[in-house]
Each structure stands twice: as C-alpha cells, then as structure tokens.
Design a protein around this motif. Structure first.
Motif, mmCIF file in Angstrom:
data_model
loop_
_atom_site.group_PDB
_atom_site.id
_atom_site.type_symbol
_atom_site.label_atom_id
_atom_site.label_comp_id
_atom_site.label_asym_id
_atom_site.label_seq_id
_atom_site.Cartn_x
_atom_site.Cartn_y
_atom_site.Cartn_z
ATOM 1 N N UNK A 416 -60.248 9.174 -13.792
ATOM 2 C CA UNK A 416 -61.649 9.055 -13.391
ATOM 3 C C UNK A 416 -62.065 10.240 -12.514
ATOM 4 N N UNK A 417 -63.174 10.870 -12.896
ATOM 5 C CA UNK A 417 -63.692 11.987 -12.130
ATOM 6 C C UNK A 417 -62.984 13.300 -12.380
ATOM 7 N N UNK A 418 -61.956 13.294 -13.247
ATOM 8 C CA UNK A 418 -61.229 14.520 -13.574
ATOM 9 C C UNK A 418 -61.765 15.111 -14.879
ATOM 10 N N UNK A 419 -61.562 16.392 -15.073
ATOM 11 C CA UNK A 419 -62.049 17.087 -16.275
ATOM 12 C C UNK A 419 -60.983 17.002 -17.365
ATOM 13 N N UNK A 420 -60.816 15.803 -17.932
ATOM 14 C CA UNK A 420 -59.777 15.578 -18.945
ATOM 15 C C UNK A 420 -60.246 16.125 -20.289
ATOM 16 N N UNK A 421 -59.491 17.084 -20.845
ATOM 17 C CA UNK A 421 -59.861 17.673 -22.130
ATOM 18 C C UNK A 421 -58.969 17.172 -23.270
ATOM 19 N N UNK A 422 -57.776 16.664 -22.936
ATOM 20 C CA UNK A 422 -56.841 16.187 -23.959
ATOM 21 C C UNK A 422 -56.336 14.800 -23.597
ATOM 22 N N UNK A 423 -56.413 13.887 -24.559
ATOM 23 C CA UNK A 423 -55.840 12.548 -24.383
ATOM 24 C C UNK A 423 -54.861 12.299 -25.520
ATOM 25 N N UNK A 424 -53.624 11.981 -25.173
ATOM 26 C CA UNK A 424 -52.587 11.743 -26.167
ATOM 27 C C UNK A 424 -52.090 10.307 -26.043
ATOM 28 N N UNK A 425 -52.483 9.473 -27.001
ATOM 29 C CA UNK A 425 -52.065 8.063 -27.017
ATOM 30 C C UNK A 425 -51.190 7.784 -28.243
ATOM 31 N N UNK A 426 -50.557 8.807 -28.781
ATOM 32 C CA UNK A 426 -49.766 8.644 -30.001
ATOM 33 C C UNK A 426 -48.487 7.855 -29.745
ATOM 34 N N UNK A 427 -47.895 7.372 -30.846
ATOM 35 C CA UNK A 427 -46.613 6.657 -30.810
ATOM 36 C C UNK A 427 -46.662 5.449 -29.889
ATOM 37 N N UNK A 428 -47.676 4.620 -30.114
ATOM 38 C CA UNK A 428 -47.771 3.342 -29.436
ATOM 39 C C UNK A 428 -47.978 2.252 -30.476
ATOM 40 N N UNK A 429 -48.526 1.124 -30.056
ATOM 41 C CA UNK A 429 -48.783 0.014 -30.986
ATOM 42 C C UNK A 429 -50.245 -0.404 -30.933
ATOM 43 N N UNK A 430 -51.115 0.564 -30.746
ATOM 44 C CA UNK A 430 -52.547 0.280 -30.613
ATOM 45 C C UNK A 430 -53.120 -0.222 -31.934
ATOM 46 N N UNK A 431 -53.883 -1.293 -31.859
ATOM 47 C CA UNK A 431 -54.584 -1.808 -33.045
ATOM 48 C C UNK A 431 -56.081 -1.530 -32.965
ATOM 49 N N UNK A 432 -56.525 -1.060 -31.815
ATOM 50 C CA UNK A 432 -57.930 -0.672 -31.661
ATOM 51 C C UNK A 432 -58.001 0.496 -30.686
ATOM 52 N N UNK A 433 -59.097 1.220 -30.735
ATOM 53 C CA UNK A 433 -59.276 2.388 -29.883
ATOM 54 C C UNK A 433 -59.734 1.944 -28.500
ATOM 55 N N UNK A 434 -59.085 2.407 -27.446
ATOM 56 C CA UNK A 434 -59.447 1.963 -26.088
ATOM 57 C C UNK A 434 -60.916 2.234 -25.767
ATOM 58 N N UNK A 435 -61.634 1.196 -25.354
ATOM 59 C CA UNK A 435 -63.063 1.337 -25.051
ATOM 60 C C UNK A 435 -63.294 2.270 -23.867
ATOM 61 N N UNK A 436 -62.325 2.332 -22.956
ATOM 62 C CA UNK A 436 -62.517 3.136 -21.756
ATOM 63 C C UNK A 436 -62.406 4.638 -22.021
ATOM 64 N N UNK A 437 -62.100 4.997 -23.271
ATOM 65 C CA UNK A 437 -62.130 6.413 -23.641
ATOM 66 C C UNK A 437 -63.491 7.034 -23.361
ATOM 67 N N UNK A 438 -64.533 6.205 -23.428
ATOM 68 C CA UNK A 438 -65.898 6.713 -23.266
ATOM 69 C C UNK A 438 -66.127 7.335 -21.897
ATOM 70 N N UNK A 439 -65.312 6.950 -20.899
ATOM 71 C CA UNK A 439 -65.496 7.550 -19.573
ATOM 72 C C UNK A 439 -65.053 9.019 -19.569
ATOM 73 N N UNK A 440 -64.370 9.446 -20.637
ATOM 74 C CA UNK A 440 -63.939 10.846 -20.759
ATOM 75 C C UNK A 440 -64.843 11.642 -21.681
ATOM 76 N N UNK A 441 -65.948 11.040 -22.120
ATOM 77 C CA UNK A 441 -66.747 11.630 -23.197
ATOM 78 C C UNK A 441 -67.347 12.992 -22.843
ATOM 79 N N UNK A 442 -67.605 13.246 -21.567
ATOM 80 C CA UNK A 442 -68.260 14.498 -21.202
ATOM 81 C C UNK A 442 -67.331 15.704 -21.295
#
Length: 595
Positions: A416-442
C-alpha cells in the motif's frame, strides 16, 4: 479576480439589448456558472466555431453587475479555464485576446489548421493543448507565452518549429509526437525547465546537441523516427531516467554515461553487436529493452549491470546465453523468445524467468553459496513471506510458489502506497484473481498469474490500465473478457497451456499487442485478416494446437518476426518448410494466395 477593479462603467441597457445569435449556442446557465467559477467546459458539443458569447463572457459579467441578486458583482470573476476539445472548430478568432486571464486553454481534437497571432496576448496561460488538429505551423506569437508550463502538439502536421521556440523558458512538458518534424531548432536548448519531452513518430534523422543542455529532463521519447545514431552529448542530461529509441535505424547501442538512466528502450532497430563499453556505462539501468534487433551474442559484461531488473532480448539472433546472467541479483524478468537458442529446451523457455535463471545457475562453474533471506523479509501472522525490501526498492510484489489459494491481505498492506510495477502470484492455487490487485492499478505494469487454477479471467485485470505484460500460462482458461480491450498499453500476453479452443476474440482488438504466446491449447483456427490489423504484432506462438490448416493470408502479417506453428495437425506447409523458420513460412504462405 473581481470585476470591480476594472474601472469600466456598468451598461444599464445591457439587459434590454437583443442577444447575438451565437450566444444561443451556449446555454445561459453555463455562461452564468462560468462567470462565478472562472471555468467553462464546452467539450464535445459539435461546435464549428467558438461562440462570440464565449469570447465576451468577461464583458457580460461586467455589464450585468447591476442586475439581480444572483449575479452579485463581487462573485464575478474572469475566465481562467476554457475547455473546447473534441469539437469541429477550424479557427480561433482574434477575439481570443478578450480572455487575457486564461490559465488553461484546451483545443485538442478539433480541425484547427491555423492559430491567430492574438493567442500571444494570453500572458497568464500555463497549459495549452493543441493535439489532434491540422496545424502545419505555429505562429511566432506562441513563443511569447512566457508563463506556459505545458504545451501538447501531438498529431498535427508540423514540419518545423520557429527559432523563437526557446523563449518558452518555463515549459516543463512538451509533446511534439506524431508530426512531420525533420529537425529541431537550436533554441530548444534554452528550455532548461523541461522535465518531459516526446518527439516520437516524426521524421528526425538526428538529434541536435542542444538537447544536452536540458539537465532537468527525466523522460525523452524519440521512438519511431529515422535516427541512425544518438549523440554522446546526451550524457550531459544529468536527470534523464527514461530514454525511448524504439523503431529507429540504430545499428549500435548508444554509449551514454547518463548517471540517472534507469530505463532504455532500443527495440525494433538494427543493432547487431552489443559492445562491452556500451554496457559498462549503464550504471543505474533497471530496464533494458533490446527486442526485435539483430543481436547475435550477449557479452559477459551484461552480468555487471547489478541494478538490472528486466532484460528483453525477444526476437534476435542469439544462439546462447552466458550463464553469468543468473548472477544478476535483481533480475526478475528475462525475455528470450524468438531466438535460435541452442542447448536450452523449448519447454524450459515456457516456464518463465525463474526456471531459466535456475538452469543458467546450474551452468555456472562455481555455484555461489545460497544466502539467507534478507533481513528486510518479514513474517506476518499468516506465515506468508513478504519481502518488504523488494517492494520498496524494486517495486516488486512477489508471492510466487507459495501454494496458497489466496494472496494474504498482509501482502497488499505491505504494498500500500508503494510504486509496485511487478506482481508475481505464479505457482499457487488461485481460482480467482485477487480483487485487491486494483489498489496497484496506478503503477502495475507486469502481472504474473501463471501456474494457478484460474478457469476465468476476472474483470479486475481489465481495470489495470498500466499493464504492459500479462502472464496467464498454465491455467484452465477458455476465453478472455471483452473488457480486456481497455488495456491499451498491453504489449505481451502469455496464454500457453490453457484450454482455449479458438483465438480469443478480444485480442483482435488490442492494437498495441506485440507478443501473443498461445502454445499448447486447442485453437483450431485464426482470422488472418484481423491478425494483419495488429501491425505491432511481432511474435505469435500457436505451436501444439489443433490447426488443421494454415490460411495463406497469414503470410500478409508482415510485422511477424517469430511465428511458431509446429505440433499442429495441418499438412501444409510441410514440416521441412516450418523448420526453416518464420521468413520461409510467411513466404510460402504468400505464394499460396490465389492470384
């Protein structure tokens, strides 16, 4: 500013005079509100000219001071912001001088073919937007706008700029992209306040040395020109962080000792050799894009770029990779598709950067001892490992290979509040895309959701408007949402090892796309006519699908540098032709098009 100080006398007959016909084009309520707020928005109203009532809105305020409690004189103010974009205005009257208090004037997306010299009298103007018009020249009076901070002129017909352009000494942002400029005035070097310059999509064959005087520029975009060289004097641009040189005629990497340079984009040129001297001067480089060139080898000196986080070598002529690349401490993304690499299995390339670097590490003669987690890695109550150091210093949120079915809230709290340019959620067991990704949209430009259990791509992804790379390989996807068309910056999508039976419809509408990897699906057909409209598409991998035939018209997709079709059940072109590579396949397909 109150109208009382004007010294003009109120006209007691003003309320009884007939209205000028032009005034009827602007609702009276808008004009009334503009006299109070100082702002008037007439964008998208199909206007063919600026109504006279707009030019005289300040005078009307003065004349009406004696009427009505709702028009109290102390609430009247001069117009400071006028928005006239997306109309059909072809010219601006000399009456523009009647609005001397304007700070912002927006005329973009009209049909202007000339500007009246009276615009030079708007001495308070700070923002002037003239993009998407038909201007072939600028009146020298524009150069008298000494308070101008932002000037946008993209997509006009400009062939040159007045030598007096250097008088705009307060400019911080200048956009001249998509014009017809063949050279730049030497006076440009006087604009020492500039921080951002876009010169892309012009006809520049060289850059003037005067650019070296622009020591505050952070971003310089010279892509899509005719540059064959870059002057070494650009090294004097001490604040330069991003340099875009894509789609030019460069045959060598520029040798720039620019101390702050973090991102260098040299894709789609004719670079054949990387020299040690060119690499050694990139002391602060984080992103190095060299895709779509003719590079034959990667020198060992590449391993000296300790700040490098992303290296794009897609579509070159590289036969091998130095094992020392695996020792780069911050490298998170290594792209090498479309190269004739020997000794590296193709399935290894599809597994992503981590596996490739692991393979290269195995080739290093003396494997370095494994280091413990950095002291900045924190363990939260969920026992998730959150590398806060990586988030803050590299802009990377890495939650890969955790084998979890949801990304813990602690990870997003740390981001939160950081300039995150890369998110790596690979090799997990996700069945849906995390909704909180939107906080990184900018800020988020790269998202890796590979090797999960996604059976649909949620709309959350479609709202990540800064995305340039999206990795969805090894999931259970059958289609992509139509709203993905909103991702106007997306250049690369990886969909290998999913369950697609047809080429996703939305991809035909994504004209910024450069790389589409769809190996190991069940795709049975593609539409070559619609693919040909993707004029930036250079890499297309459709290997190991269910293509029974390859339409000859696919040969008209001349932007393709790498086309992979092996492992499909078609009979033609024959395997021997496919083995010869992309150029041979496209030439064969073109020869099969009926006359």
């Amino acid at each position: 500013m109150s109208r009382l100080g004007r010294g003009g006398r109120a006209d007691s007959l003003a309320g009884f005079r007939p209205k000028i016909k032009d005034e009827e084009e602007v609702p009276a309520g808008l004009l009334k509100a503009a006299r109070k707020s100082g702002q008037l928005n007439l964008s998208g109203r199909a206007l063919t000219k600026v109504p006279q009532s707009v030019y005289r809105v300040n005078e009307e305020a003065q004349q009406n001071v004696s009427f009505g409690a709702s028009d109290r004189w102390w609430e009247q103010t001069d117009l400071t912001k006028l928005l006239l974009s997306s109309n059909q205005i072809s010219q601006i009257s000399e009456d523009i001088r009647l609005l001397p208090a304007l700070v912002t004037l927006d005329l973009h997306d009209n049909q202007l073919n000339t500007l009246h010299s009276a615009i030079g009298e708007l001495q308070e103007l700070q923002t002037l937007r003239l993009s998407h018009n038909q201007l072939s020249s600028l009146p020298v009076e524009v150069c008298m706008l000494r308070n101008l901070r932002s000037l946008t002129l993209q997509q006009n017909l400009l062939e040159n700029l007045p030598e007096e352009f250097g008088q705009l000494e307060n400019l911080t942002e200048l956009d001249l992209s998509k014009n017809r400029l063949t050279d730049l005035p030497q006076s440009l070097g006087r604009l020492t306040g500039l921080q951002k310059i876009s010169l892309s999509h012009n006809k520049l064959s060289c850059l003037p040395d005067c650019l070296s005087q622009l020591t505050n520029v952070k971003l310089l975009d010279c892509s899509n020109n005719q540059l064959s060289d870059v002057p070494a004097s650009l090294a004097h641009m001490l604040s330069l962080e991003q340099l875009h040189l894509r789609h030019n005629r460069l045959q060598r990497l520029p040798q720039l000792h620019a101390p702050a340079l973090k991102e260098l984009y040299v894709g789609n040129n004719q670079v054949g050799v990387l020299e040690a001297e060119q690499l050694e001067c990139l002391k602060a480089i984080s992103v190095l894009e060299l895709r779509d060139n003719k590079i034959r080898a990667v020198p060992e000196q590449m391993s000296l770029l300790h700040t490098l986080t992303r290296l794009d070598l897609t579509n070159n002529d590289i036969g091998s990779l130095p094992a020392s690349l695996s020792l780069l401490p911050n490298l998170k993304v290594l792209l090498v598709e479309g190269n004739p690499l020997r000794g590296i299995r193709r399935d290894l390339l599809t597994k992503g950067t981590n596996e490739l670097l692991k393979y290269l590490r195995g080739r290093v003669k003396e494997e370095p001892e494994s280091s413990e987690d950095p002291p900045t890695a924190m363990t939260f109550p969920s026992q998730a490992r959150i590398n806060v150091h990586s988030i803050k210093t590299l802009g990377v949120l890495d939650q890969s290979d955790m084998q979890v079915d949801s990304i813990p809230d602690e990870a997003f709290l740390a981001a939160e509040g950081q300039n995150v340019v890369t998110a790596n959620f690979s090799k997990n067991k996700l069945t849906s895309i995390p909704a909180r990704l939107l906080q990184l949209s900018s800020s988020l430009t790269e998202l890796n959701l590979g090797f999960n259990q996604l059976d649909h791509c949620g709309v959350e992804v479609c709202r990540l408007l800064q995305l340039t790379h999206l990795d969805l390989r090894n999931n259970q996807l059958k289609d992509l949402p139509a709203d993905m068309e909103n991702l106007a910056k997306l250049r690369c999508i990886i969909l290998s090892y999913n369950r697609f039976k047809s080429f996703p419809e939305v991809l035909y509408q994504m004209f910024s796309m450069e790389t589409v990897l769809m190996a190991n699906n069940q795709v049975s057909s593609v539409d070559p006519a619609r693919l040909a409209r993707l004029e930036h598409l250079s890499t297309l991998d459709l290997s190991n699908n269910d293509l029974l035939s390859i339409p000859p018209e696919l040969g008209l997709c001349t932007s393709l540098r790498s086309l992979s079709l092996q492992g499909n059940p078609f009979r033609t072109p024959r395997a021997a032709i496919v083995a010869k590579g992309t150029d041979a396949v496209l030439e064969y397909l073109r020869s099969r098009i009926p006359a």
